[in-house]
Motif scaffolding. Structure first.
Motif, PDB file in Angstrom:
ATOM      1  N   VAL A 191     -68.949  13.777  -3.217  1.00 30.45           N
ATOM      2  CA  VAL A 191     -68.852  14.089  -1.792  1.00 30.45           C
ATOM      3  C   VAL A 191     -70.229  14.366  -1.196  1.00 30.45           C
ATOM      4  CG1 VAL A 191     -67.979  15.764  -0.112  1.00 30.45           C
ATOM      5  CG2 VAL A 191     -66.479  14.910  -1.914  1.00 30.45           C
ATOM      6  N   LEU A 192     -71.006  15.236  -1.836  1.00 30.80           N
ATOM      7  CA  LEU A 192     -72.322  15.571  -1.291  1.00 30.80           C
ATOM      8  C   LEU A 192     -73.267  14.377  -1.330  1.00 30.80           C
ATOM      9  CD1 LEU A 192     -72.910  19.164  -2.740  1.00 30.80           C
ATOM     10  CD2 LEU A 192     -72.216  18.514  -0.437  1.00 30.80           C
ATOM     11  N   GLY A 193     -73.236  13.620  -2.431  1.00 30.50           N
ATOM     12  CA  GLY A 193     -74.074  12.427  -2.494  1.00 30.50           C
ATOM     13  C   GLY A 193     -73.677  11.407  -1.444  1.00 30.50           C
ATOM     14  N   GLY A 194     -72.369  11.206  -1.274  1.00 29.50           N
ATOM     15  CA  GLY A 194     -71.905  10.267  -0.263  1.00 29.50           C
ATOM     16  C   GLY A 194     -72.266  10.709   1.144  1.00 29.50           C
ATOM     17  N   LEU A 195     -72.161  12.012   1.416  1.00 25.41           N
ATOM     18  CA  LEU A 195     -72.559  12.522   2.736  1.00 25.41           C
ATOM     19  C   LEU A 195     -74.028  12.241   3.009  1.00 25.41           C
ATOM     20  CD1 LEU A 195     -70.797  15.998   3.045  1.00 25.41           C
ATOM     21  CD2 LEU A 195     -70.407  13.982   4.467  1.00 25.41           C
ATOM     22  N   LEU A 233     -66.526  11.403   5.606  1.00 24.70           N
ATOM     23  CA  LEU A 233     -67.150  12.449   6.416  1.00 24.70           C
ATOM     24  C   LEU A 233     -66.107  13.433   6.931  1.00 24.70           C
ATOM     25  CD1 LEU A 233     -69.761  13.480   7.786  1.00 24.70           C
ATOM     26  CD2 LEU A 233     -69.196  12.012   9.729  1.00 24.70           C
ATOM     27  N   TRP A 234     -64.987  12.913   7.432  1.00 24.52           N
ATOM     28  CA  TRP A 234     -63.933  13.787   7.960  1.00 24.52           C
ATOM     29  C   TRP A 234     -63.286  14.624   6.853  1.00 24.52           C
ATOM     30  CZ3 TRP A 234     -63.086  14.938  12.863  1.00 24.52           C
ATOM     31  CH2 TRP A 234     -63.529  14.064  13.856  1.00 24.52           C
ATOM     32  N   ALA A 235     -63.179  14.050   5.659  1.00 24.81           N
ATOM     33  CA  ALA A 235     -62.474  14.747   4.576  1.00 24.81           C
ATOM     34  C   ALA A 235     -63.390  15.607   3.720  1.00 24.81           C
ATOM     35  CB  ALA A 235     -61.777  13.722   3.675  1.00 24.81           C
ATOM     36  N   SER A 236     -64.693  15.549   3.956  1.00 22.32           N
ATOM     37  CA  SER A 236     -65.655  16.150   3.022  1.00 22.32           C
ATOM     38  C   SER A 236     -65.459  17.651   2.831  1.00 22.32           C
ATOM     39  CB  SER A 236     -67.086  15.869   3.496  1.00 22.32           C
ATOM     40  OG  SER A 236     -67.290  16.381   4.810  1.00 22.32           O
ATOM     41  N   LEU A 237     -65.254  18.391   3.912  1.00 27.74           N
ATOM     42  CA  LEU A 237     -65.140  19.843   3.779  1.00 27.74           C
ATOM     43  C   LEU A 237     -63.921  20.217   2.942  1.00 27.74           C
ATOM     44  CD1 LEU A 237     -66.387  22.545   4.580  1.00 27.74           C
ATOM     45  CD2 LEU A 237     -64.925  22.546   6.610  1.00 27.74           C
ATOM     46  N   GLY A 238     -62.795  19.578   3.202  1.00 28.57           N
ATOM     47  CA  GLY A 238     -61.592  19.866   2.428  1.00 28.57           C
ATOM     48  C   GLY A 238     -61.740  19.482   0.970  1.00 28.57           C
ATOM     49  N   LEU A 239     -62.380  18.339   0.693  1.00 29.06           N
ATOM     50  CA  LEU A 239     -62.561  17.908  -0.694  1.00 29.06           C
ATOM     51  C   LEU A 239     -63.501  18.843  -1.445  1.00 29.06           C
ATOM     52  CD1 LEU A 239     -62.812  14.032  -0.204  1.00 29.06           C
ATOM     53  CD2 LEU A 239     -60.862  15.364  -1.053  1.00 29.06           C
ATOM     54  N   LEU A 240     -64.532  19.329  -0.773  1.00 27.94           N
ATOM     55  CA  LEU A 240     -65.421  20.305  -1.413  1.00 27.94           C
ATOM     56  C   LEU A 240     -64.654  21.582  -1.748  1.00 27.94           C
ATOM     57  CD1 LEU A 240     -68.674  19.893   0.726  1.00 27.94           C
ATOM     58  CD2 LEU A 240     -68.358  19.241  -1.666  1.00 27.94           C
ATOM     59  N   GLY A 241     -63.774  22.006  -0.851  1.00 24.41           N
ATOM     60  CA  GLY A 241     -62.955  23.189  -1.125  1.00 24.41           C
ATOM     61  C   GLY A 241     -62.032  22.984  -2.310  1.00 24.41           C
ATOM     62  N   LEU A 242     -61.410  21.802  -2.403  1.00 22.47           N
ATOM     63  CA  LEU A 242     -60.539  21.514  -3.541  1.00 22.47           C
ATOM     64  C   LEU A 242     -61.331  21.500  -4.841  1.00 22.47           C
ATOM     65  CD1 LEU A 242     -58.236  18.688  -2.116  1.00 22.47           C
ATOM     66  CD2 LEU A 242     -57.662  21.085  -2.505  1.00 22.47           C
ATOM     67  N   SER A 243     -62.534  20.946  -4.808  1.00 22.17           N
ATOM     68  CA  SER A 243     -63.356  20.921  -6.014  1.00 22.17           C
ATOM     69  C   SER A 243     -63.705  22.332  -6.471  1.00 22.17           C
ATOM     70  CB  SER A 243     -64.634  20.120  -5.748  1.00 22.17           C
ATOM     71  OG  SER A 243     -65.504  20.152  -6.859  1.00 22.17           O
ATOM     72  N   ALA A 244     -64.142  23.169  -5.517  1.00 25.47           N
ATOM     73  CA  ALA A 244     -64.557  24.535  -5.870  1.00 25.47           C
ATOM     74  C   ALA A 244     -63.386  25.357  -6.397  1.00 25.47           C
ATOM     75  CB  ALA A 244     -65.187  25.217  -4.653  1.00 25.47           C
ATOM     76  N   THR A 245     -62.249  25.301  -5.713  1.00 23.43           N
ATOM     77  CA  THR A 245     -61.109  26.106  -6.152  1.00 23.43           C
ATOM     78  C   THR A 245     -60.500  25.556  -7.433  1.00 23.43           C
ATOM     79  OG1 THR A 245     -59.723  24.841  -4.605  1.00 23.43           O
ATOM     80  CG2 THR A 245     -60.550  26.964  -3.856  1.00 23.43           C
ATOM     81  N   GLY A 246     -60.517  24.237  -7.596  1.00 20.45           N
ATOM     82  CA  GLY A 246     -60.007  23.664  -8.833  1.00 20.45           C
ATOM     83  C   GLY A 246     -60.809  24.106 -10.043  1.00 20.45           C
ATOM     84  N   LEU A 247     -62.113  24.270  -9.862  1.00 20.31           N
ATOM     85  CA  LEU A 247     -62.956  24.699 -10.973  1.00 20.31           C
ATOM     86  C   LEU A 247     -62.701  26.146 -11.376  1.00 20.31           C
ATOM     87  CD1 LEU A 247     -66.351  23.030  -9.987  1.00 20.31           C
ATOM     88  CD2 LEU A 247     -64.959  22.497 -12.001  1.00 20.31           C
ATOM     89  N   THR A 248     -62.190  26.971 -10.455  1.00 21.12           N
ATOM     90  CA  THR A 248     -62.026  28.389 -10.773  1.00 21.12           C
ATOM     91  C   THR A 248     -61.024  28.630 -11.883  1.00 21.12           C
ATOM     92  OG1 THR A 248     -60.359  28.648  -9.027  1.00 21.12           O
ATOM     93  CG2 THR A 248     -62.657  29.123  -8.447  1.00 21.12           C
ATOM     94  N   TRP A 249     -60.010  27.741 -12.044  1.00 16.17           N
ATOM     95  CA  TRP A 249     -59.040  27.955 -13.119  1.00 16.17           C
ATOM     96  C   TRP A 249     -59.126  26.863 -14.187  1.00 16.17           C
ATOM     97  CZ3 TRP A 249     -56.419  27.343  -8.183  1.00 16.17           C
ATOM     98  CH2 TRP A 249     -55.848  26.102  -7.980  1.00 16.17           C
ATOM     99  N   SER A 250     -60.265  26.158 -14.239  1.00 14.48           N
ATOM    100  CA  SER A 250     -60.457  25.162 -15.292  1.00 14.48           C
ATOM    101  C   SER A 250     -60.785  25.863 -16.607  1.00 14.48           C
ATOM    102  CB  SER A 250     -61.577  24.199 -14.909  1.00 14.48           C
ATOM    103  OG  SER A 250     -62.800  24.888 -14.733  1.00 14.48           O
ATOM    104  N   ALA A 251     -60.707  25.118 -17.692  1.00 17.24           N
ATOM    105  CA  ALA A 251     -60.851  25.722 -19.021  1.00 17.24           C
ATOM    106  C   ALA A 251     -62.281  26.169 -19.297  1.00 17.24           C
ATOM    107  CB  ALA A 251     -60.393  24.727 -20.087  1.00 17.24           C
ATOM    108  N   HIS A 252     -63.252  25.301 -19.080  1.00 15.49           N
ATOM    109  CA  HIS A 252     -64.633  25.593 -19.456  1.00 15.49           C
ATOM    110  C   HIS A 252     -65.419  26.192 -18.295  1.00 15.49           C
ATOM    111  CE1 HIS A 252     -63.697  23.367 -23.075  1.00 15.49           C
ATOM    112  NE2 HIS A 252     -63.351  22.318 -22.346  1.00 15.49           N
ATOM    113  N   ALA A 253     -65.458  25.472 -17.173  1.00 12.73           N
ATOM    114  CA  ALA A 253     -66.186  25.988 -16.023  1.00 12.73           C
ATOM    115  C   ALA A 253     -65.554  27.262 -15.486  1.00 12.73           C
ATOM    116  CB  ALA A 253     -66.242  24.930 -14.929  1.00 12.73           C
ATOM    117  N   GLY A 254     -64.228  27.372 -15.591  1.00 15.44           N
ATOM    118  CA  GLY A 254     -63.548  28.556 -15.077  1.00 15.44           C
ATOM    119  C   GLY A 254     -64.012  29.840 -15.723  1.00 15.44           C
TER     120      GLY A 254
END
Length: 472
Positions: A191-195, A233-254
């Motif tokens: 997302v950030l690279g594409g932006l 561009l329109w979806a970027s903020l929501g996708l960044l939020g999904l990435s961040a919150t998804g990582l919070t309960w992941s096995a390694h990064a969490g």
């Protein structure tokens, strides 16, 4: 936002052409960005092609999950809904009926129906059930008849639990968790690279419109790219939020994120279940009396708890009941109280308003990721984000296909030329390398694939250079 898929391919080892499209003005002046852009193109290309399948699966399973509340209401209407008939029976009578229906179970919690048409849920732990799975009995408050019993995971009924596990692990256990963590670890990078690539592309006329809206009157790669970039561009903020919150309960990064959150004072507080000493005796002694679940519920109600509440019996002698609100829509109600089983008095309270800011943000982010924070609007937003991600991935692969070197007989599109990192100034390359190393340590399923990309890319480049020397 794979702008890399539409960039002309330069000879191997040379920088991709920076020539702008005929109607978009001249190329950007040489500088840091013109040197950094080819490197971002190559990273965006490789990540899009190789990580794209994982992102696609995560988007498809996430899209299916957004319909879970409606599926639950249809499939389990018999267990969930009742017809009001006067006053509800005491909770004690409802609990007794549930215990008769599940005689070999141990009560984990009791949740009275938040509305007059809702059944009461009594959750039991039971031998032989899978890990994190309980058996929930649903009781009609008007006559305390047990309507049925279902296996549940937390508050999720079977269909939502199945869809949730599909999204998180593909039903492959701990091994399957790596797929979703890999997707979350790379989504923010894409997302950030594409932006950066989309916003930094040379445009001189109608710049804002071309950033925000797909182009009209174009064909082929340009048309696909305009949709890919504008939707991204329109979806970027929501996708960044999904990435961040998804990582919070992941096995390694969490685990790393949890440690960092604790270090920053963002630990989610819990209400204390310790009881005051009774008559000078240590807490837990001479406390065999229990005022009953109805008195506990009344004490929590008097303390201000409303809506859906979960009543948890004392975990051991000398500890209190815990009653916690579990309304996770907006505004959230997550207050909790501890109630002395001997006296029915509230001994401690933990208000959601008193949570540390980081703990609140985590709660809101996770609930938004799960479609709970704003109800149906939240579900619709998640479904649109999933559809946008699916579309961008498919557009990206289409651009890759359209770049295929048909004249040379190749099958697929080629990546932007390698070697762009050598043209980066040290003041940019050194901090970037350090940042990537730090992020890779905290997000191992970002760092390890990145190292693999670099190693394979370097090996392929070495083989091609050797062939060119031999051929020359």
């Amino acid at each position: 936002m794979a702008e890399s898929r539409s960039t002309p391919v330069a000879p191997e080892g040379a920088e991709p052409s920076q020539e702008a499209p005929p109607d978009e003005g001249p190329a950007a002046a040489p500088g840091t960005w013109s040197r950094l852009r080819p490197l971002l193109l190559r990273l965006h290309f490789y990540a899009g092609v190789l990580i794209g399948p994982f992102l696609l699966v995560a988007a498809l399973t996430g899209l299916a999950y957004t319909a879970a509340p409606q599926l639950e209401s249809v499939l389990y209407q018999h267990e969930l809904k009742v017809t009001p008939r006067g006053s509800a029976d005491p909770l004690a009578a409802q609990l007794a009926a549930a215990r008769r229906a599940v005689p070999d179970g141990t009560v984990v919690s009791v949740s009275p129906g938040p509305g007059p048409t809702d059944s009461t849920r009594v959750v039991f732990s039971k031998p032989g059930l899978p890990a994190d799975t309980n058996l929930t009995a649903f009781v009609d408050p008007y006559g305390h008849k047990v309507l049925g019993a279902l296996r549940t995971n937390g508050q999720w009924l079977p269909v939502r639990a199945w869809l949730d596990t599909l999204h998180r692990t593909l039903h492959l256990g701990d091994v399957g968790r790596n797929y979703s963590e890999l997707a979350a670890s790379w989504l923010w990078v894409e997302v950030l690279g594409g932006l950066a690539l989309w916003i930094g592309a040379p445009r001189t006329r109608r710049r804002l419109r071309r950033l925000l809206l797909p182009r009209r009157g174009t064909e082929g790669r340009r048309r696909t790219l305009s949709w890919h970039g504008a939707v991204g561009l329109w979806a970027s903020l929501g996708l960044l939020g999904l990435s961040a919150t998804g990582l919070t309960w992941s096995a390694h990064a969490g685990a790393s994120i949890g440690e960092l959150k604790d270090a920053l004072g963002g630990t989610t507080p819990a209400v204390s279940t310790a009881l005051p000493a009774a008559g000078g005796a240590p807490s837990g002694r001479a406390r065999t009396k229990d005022v009953g679940i109805d008195a506990v519920a009344a004490a929590a109600h008097d303390a201000g708890l409303r809506g859906l509440v979960v009543i948890t019996p004392p975990a051991k002698a000398g500890t209190a009941y815990v009653v916690k609100e579990n309304t996770r829509s907006w505004p959230e109600r997550q207050d909790a109280v501890a109630v002395d089983p001997a006296t029915g008095k509230v001994t401690a309270k933990q208000a959601f308003a008193d949570y540390p800011l980081l703990a609140k943000l985590t709660r809101w982010g996770v609930d938004a990721h799960m479609g709970l924070l704003f109800g149906l609007a939240n579900q619709i937003a998640l479904a649109l984000l999933a559809l946008a991600l699916i579309a961008m991935i498919l557009w990206g692969y289409r651009m890759w296909w359209l770049r295929r070197p048909t004249r040379s007989g190749g099958a697929f599109g080629r990546a932007p030329a390698r070697g762009a990192w050598r043209r980066l100034p040290g003041r940019v390359l050194a901090p970037a390398a350090v940042l990537l190393a730090v992020v890779g340590c905290y997000l191992p399923l970002f760092g390890l694939p990145l190292l693999a990309f670099l190693a394979v890319d370097a090996a392929v480049g070495a083989v091609r250079r050797r062939r060119e020397r031999v051929a020359g």
